[in-house]
Design a protein around this motif. Structure first.
Motif, short mmCIF file in Angstrom:
data_model
loop_
_atom_site.label_atom_id
_atom_site.label_comp_id
_atom_site.label_asym_id
_atom_site.label_seq_id
_atom_site.Cartn_x
_atom_site.Cartn_y
_atom_site.Cartn_z
N ILE A 1 0.84 -1.18 0.00
CA ILE A 1 0.00 0.00 0.00
C ILE A 1 0.88 1.24 0.00
N HIS A 2 0.65 2.12 -0.94
CA HIS A 2 1.31 3.42 -0.94
C HIS A 2 0.22 4.46 -1.06
N GLY A 3 0.46 5.63 -0.49
CA GLY A 3 -0.47 6.73 -0.70
C GLY A 3 -1.76 6.63 0.09
N THR A 4 -1.81 5.72 1.07
CA THR A 4 -3.03 5.59 1.86
C THR A 4 -3.24 6.85 2.70
N LYS A 5 -4.43 7.38 2.68
CA LYS A 5 -4.74 8.59 3.43
C LYS A 5 -5.41 8.23 4.75
N ALA A 6 -5.25 9.11 5.73
CA ALA A 6 -5.78 8.85 7.06
C ALA A 6 -7.29 8.71 7.07
N ASP A 7 -7.94 9.36 6.11
CA ASP A 7 -9.41 9.34 6.12
C ASP A 7 -9.99 8.19 5.30
N LEU B 1 -14.10 0.18 -2.73
CA LEU B 1 -12.78 -0.40 -2.91
C LEU B 1 -11.70 0.63 -3.22
N MET B 2 -10.55 0.44 -2.57
CA MET B 2 -9.32 1.15 -2.91
C MET B 2 -8.43 0.18 -3.70
N THR B 3 -7.55 0.73 -4.53
CA THR B 3 -6.64 -0.08 -5.32
C THR B 3 -5.34 -0.35 -4.56
N TRP B 4 -4.91 -1.59 -4.57
CA TRP B 4 -3.57 -1.88 -4.07
C TRP B 4 -2.56 -1.17 -4.95
N TYR B 5 -1.49 -0.69 -4.34
CA TYR B 5 -0.42 -0.04 -5.11
C TYR B 5 0.32 -1.05 -5.98
N SER B 6 0.63 -2.21 -5.41
CA SER B 6 1.40 -3.19 -6.19
C SER B 6 1.02 -4.61 -5.81
N TRP B 7 1.39 -5.52 -6.67
CA TRP B 7 1.22 -6.96 -6.44
C TRP B 7 2.56 -7.63 -6.72
N ASN B 8 3.06 -8.35 -5.72
CA ASN B 8 4.35 -9.02 -5.88
C ASN B 8 5.44 -8.05 -6.34
N ASP C 1 1.20 -6.52 -14.12
CA ASP C 1 0.69 -5.23 -13.63
C ASP C 1 -0.80 -5.05 -13.86
N VAL C 2 -1.50 -6.12 -14.21
CA VAL C 2 -2.94 -6.03 -14.52
C VAL C 2 -3.77 -6.72 -13.44
N TRP C 3 -4.74 -6.01 -12.90
CA TRP C 3 -5.72 -6.61 -11.99
C TRP C 3 -6.75 -7.29 -12.87
N VAL C 4 -6.74 -8.63 -12.89
CA VAL C 4 -7.53 -9.35 -13.89
C VAL C 4 -8.87 -9.86 -13.39
N SER C 5 -9.02 -10.06 -12.07
CA SER C 5 -10.32 -10.56 -11.61
C SER C 5 -10.58 -10.17 -10.16
N TYR C 6 -11.87 -10.08 -9.85
CA TYR C 6 -12.30 -9.79 -8.49
C TYR C 6 -13.62 -10.50 -8.26
N ASN C 7 -13.70 -11.30 -7.17
CA ASN C 7 -14.94 -12.02 -6.90
C ASN C 7 -15.48 -11.73 -5.50
N GLY C 8 -15.06 -10.60 -4.94
CA GLY C 8 -15.52 -10.22 -3.61
C GLY C 8 -16.83 -9.45 -3.63
N THR C 9 -17.25 -9.01 -2.45
CA THR C 9 -18.53 -8.30 -2.32
C THR C 9 -18.37 -6.97 -1.59
N HIS D 1 -3.79 6.82 -5.85
CA HIS D 1 -3.24 8.18 -5.81
C HIS D 1 -1.72 8.19 -5.77
N GLU D 2 -1.14 7.17 -6.40
CA GLU D 2 0.32 7.09 -6.50
C GLU D 2 0.78 7.28 -7.94
N PHE D 3 -0.12 7.72 -8.82
CA PHE D 3 0.20 8.01 -10.22
C PHE D 3 0.71 6.77 -10.98
N THR D 4 0.21 5.60 -10.59
CA THR D 4 0.62 4.37 -11.28
C THR D 4 -0.54 3.70 -12.01
N MET D 5 -1.78 4.06 -11.69
CA MET D 5 -2.94 3.44 -12.31
C MET D 5 -3.29 4.18 -13.59
#
Length: 211
Positions: free
Chosen positions: A10-16, A47-54, A35-43, A79-83
């Motif tokens: 996690i990068h760029g997480t804000k207190a609020d 949602l916030m985006t993870w900064y990175s995976w592996n 670098d691609v988020w390919v699937s999500y099966n949650g409810t 909000h880390e200018f990577t998405m």
């Protein structure tokens, strides 16, 4: 001592973030390909985006990532200018109400927000360089769009099926040529184009104008 970095970072997480009810995808609900988020099966609804995976920064919402998802309400960049990219049908036919594109999205794919009838307002960031002509097809609840990118990159008829559209707001430095291009994007709808940060709400029945 060996420090093991978690797969998610996690990068760029804000207190609020927590006060807004935002959550990162729960373990096991998401999958990635480089670098691609390919699937999500949650409810989870917000949602916030993870900064990175592996240790690889995530740059792309994959094709059909939230397609048909009926629990999502809002999605936020890290909000880390990577998405940088929203894939084809990424939010199509979903229940999403708010999408934060921040100042980092470059491209928006085919049918990205098709039939997202709960979205009432959206901002296209100044970083945007390409958007599919059918990205907002069937967004019949969209009432306001703020255009911070160069309007000349917007395809003609981009907002043709946005039947509830009342306000289009251009960047504060929009030129006459850019305003003319924006008028094409709203497919001749009789909507006043206001200039940021005026924020004047207008109804149908006016003509293209910079105030």
């Amino acid at each position: 001592n060996i420090t093991v970095e978690p797969l998610h970072t996690i990068h760029g997480t804000k207190a609020d973030d927590l006060s807004l009810g935002l959550e990162y995808p729960a373990d096991g609900t998401d999958s990635y390909n480089q670098d691609v988020w390919v699937s999500y099966n949650g409810t989870q609804p917000n949602l916030m985006t993870w900064y990175s995976w592996n240790r690889i920064p995530i740059t792309t919402r994959g094709d059909g990532l939230f397609k048909g998802n009926q629990t999502i309400k809002s999605w936020y960049c890290s909000h880390e200018f990577t998405m940088h990219h929203i894939g084809n049908e990424a939010f199509a036919d979903s229940s999403v109400e708010f999408v934060d594109l921040y100042h980092e999205i470059y491209t928006i794919g085919e049918h990205a927000f098709r039939n997202c009838v709960n979205i009432k307002e959206i901002t296209l960031p100044e970083t945007l360089t390409s958007i599919a002509a059918n990205a907002f097809e069937g967004c019949t609840g969209l009432e306001k769009i703020t255009i911070l990118c160069d309007p000349s990159i917007l395809p003609a008829g981009l907002l043709d099926s946005c039947t509830a559209l009342k306000e289009v707001s251009a960047g504060e430095n929009a030129t006459d040529e850019q305003t003319a291009a924006l008028q094409k994007a709203i497919f001749g709808k009789e909507i006043v184009i206001t200039q940021q940060p005026a924020g004047v709400t207008v109804g149908e029945g006016g003509t293209a104008n910079i105030e």
